[in-house]
Design a protein around this motif. Structure first.
Motif, mmCIF file in Angstrom:
data_model
loop_
_atom_site.group_PDB
_atom_site.id
_atom_site.type_symbol
_atom_site.label_atom_id
_atom_site.label_comp_id
_atom_site.label_asym_id
_atom_site.label_seq_id
_atom_site.Cartn_x
_atom_site.Cartn_y
_atom_site.Cartn_z
ATOM 1 N N GLY A 52 36.659 45.300 40.520
ATOM 2 C CA GLY A 52 35.613 46.040 41.222
ATOM 3 C C GLY A 52 34.485 46.409 40.275
ATOM 4 N N TRP B 34 44.714 36.015 43.534
ATOM 5 C CA TRP B 34 44.597 35.659 44.949
ATOM 6 C C TRP B 34 45.939 35.654 45.673
ATOM 7 C CZ3 TRP B 34 40.130 35.406 47.561
ATOM 8 C CH2 TRP B 34 40.142 34.843 48.837
ATOM 9 N N MET C 104 47.841 39.353 45.429
ATOM 10 C CA MET C 104 47.188 40.559 45.958
ATOM 11 C C MET C 104 46.458 40.256 47.267
ATOM 12 S SD MET C 104 45.734 42.197 42.478
ATOM 13 C CE MET C 104 46.830 42.759 41.210
ATOM 14 N N SER D 122 46.293 41.829 49.946
ATOM 15 C CA SER D 122 45.614 42.980 50.550
ATOM 16 C C SER D 122 44.214 43.198 49.972
ATOM 17 C CB SER D 122 46.446 44.245 50.354
ATOM 18 O OG SER D 122 46.564 44.556 48.979
ATOM 19 N N LEU D 123 43.926 42.620 48.792
ATOM 20 C CA LEU D 123 42.615 42.800 48.168
ATOM 21 C C LEU D 123 41.686 41.602 48.360
ATOM 22 C CD1 LEU D 123 43.645 44.436 44.777
ATOM 23 C CD2 LEU D 123 42.791 45.562 46.832
ATOM 24 N N ARG D 124 42.142 40.583 49.049
ATOM 25 C CA ARG D 124 41.330 39.376 49.200
ATOM 26 C C ARG D 124 39.973 39.649 49.813
ATOM 27 N NH1 ARG D 124 45.584 34.766 51.271
ATOM 28 N NH2 ARG D 124 46.773 34.642 49.330
ATOM 29 N N THR E 106 38.366 42.561 50.366
ATOM 30 C CA THR E 106 37.552 43.661 49.848
ATOM 31 C C THR E 106 37.148 43.524 48.392
ATOM 32 O OG1 THR E 106 39.546 44.924 49.329
ATOM 33 C CG2 THR E 106 38.520 45.320 51.488
ATOM 34 N N VAL E 107 37.946 42.812 47.576
ATOM 35 C CA VAL E 107 37.662 42.728 46.149
ATOM 36 C C VAL E 107 37.573 41.282 45.657
ATOM 37 C CG1 VAL E 107 38.481 43.332 43.833
ATOM 38 C CG2 VAL E 107 38.764 44.960 45.698
ATOM 39 N N LEU E 108 38.599 40.486 45.914
ATOM 40 C CA LEU E 108 38.696 39.162 45.307
ATOM 41 C C LEU E 108 37.653 38.179 45.825
ATOM 42 C CD1 LEU E 108 42.595 38.875 45.250
ATOM 43 C CD2 LEU E 108 41.068 39.746 43.471
ATOM 44 N N CYS F 154 34.156 39.108 44.732
ATOM 45 C CA CYS F 154 33.970 38.819 43.310
ATOM 46 C C CYS F 154 33.680 37.326 43.105
ATOM 47 C CB CYS F 154 35.203 39.239 42.530
ATOM 48 S SG CYS F 154 35.058 38.981 40.747
#
Length: 117
Positions: free
Chosen positions: A4, A29, A32, A34-36, A38-40, A43
């Motif tokens: 982030g 990837w 995680m 759950s972060l795909r 919102t974050v990954l 990015c």
């Protein structure tokens, strides 16, 4: 949290730093999920946008790392914001256009070519 922060500062990153951040996002990837969204993914897309607008800062190795990260995350050229952020390989906008341009130039610009010559 680190990705982030990297994403927040991506506009100031070097080509190598952006490629490494994309590689880290792609490595996370599968672990995680759950972060795909919102974050990954953001990015990865930010790194491709940096390559698009500051292509002179990316050598062939950086572009290869970035392309590998996109492949690892299974992002296609039409997966960008609004359906066209990564662009197409016709040499137009987007990351695919940056790759096509570098291939057409024999990989010139900042290091060894993508063609291995």
């Amino acid at each position: 949290a680190a990705l982030g922060k990297a994403r927040h500062d991506m506009h100031r990153a070097s080509g190598r730093d952006a490629a490494m951040a994309a590689g880290a996002a792609a490595a996370a990837w599968s672990a995680m999920e759950s972060l795909r969204a919102t974050v990954l993914r953001p990015c990865l897309l930010d790194a491709t946008q940096l390559a698009r607008f500051r292509r002179e800062d990316f050598n062939a190795h950086d572009l290869a790392i970035l392309a590998g990260a996109l492949a690892r995350a299974e992002l296609a050229p039409d997966d960008g914001p609004g359906g066209g952020g990564l662009g197409d390989a016709s040499g137009g906008g987007g990351f695919a256009g940056v790759l096509a341009e570098r291939l057409a130039a024999g990989g010139s610009g900042g290091g060894p070519g993508l063609t291995g010559r």
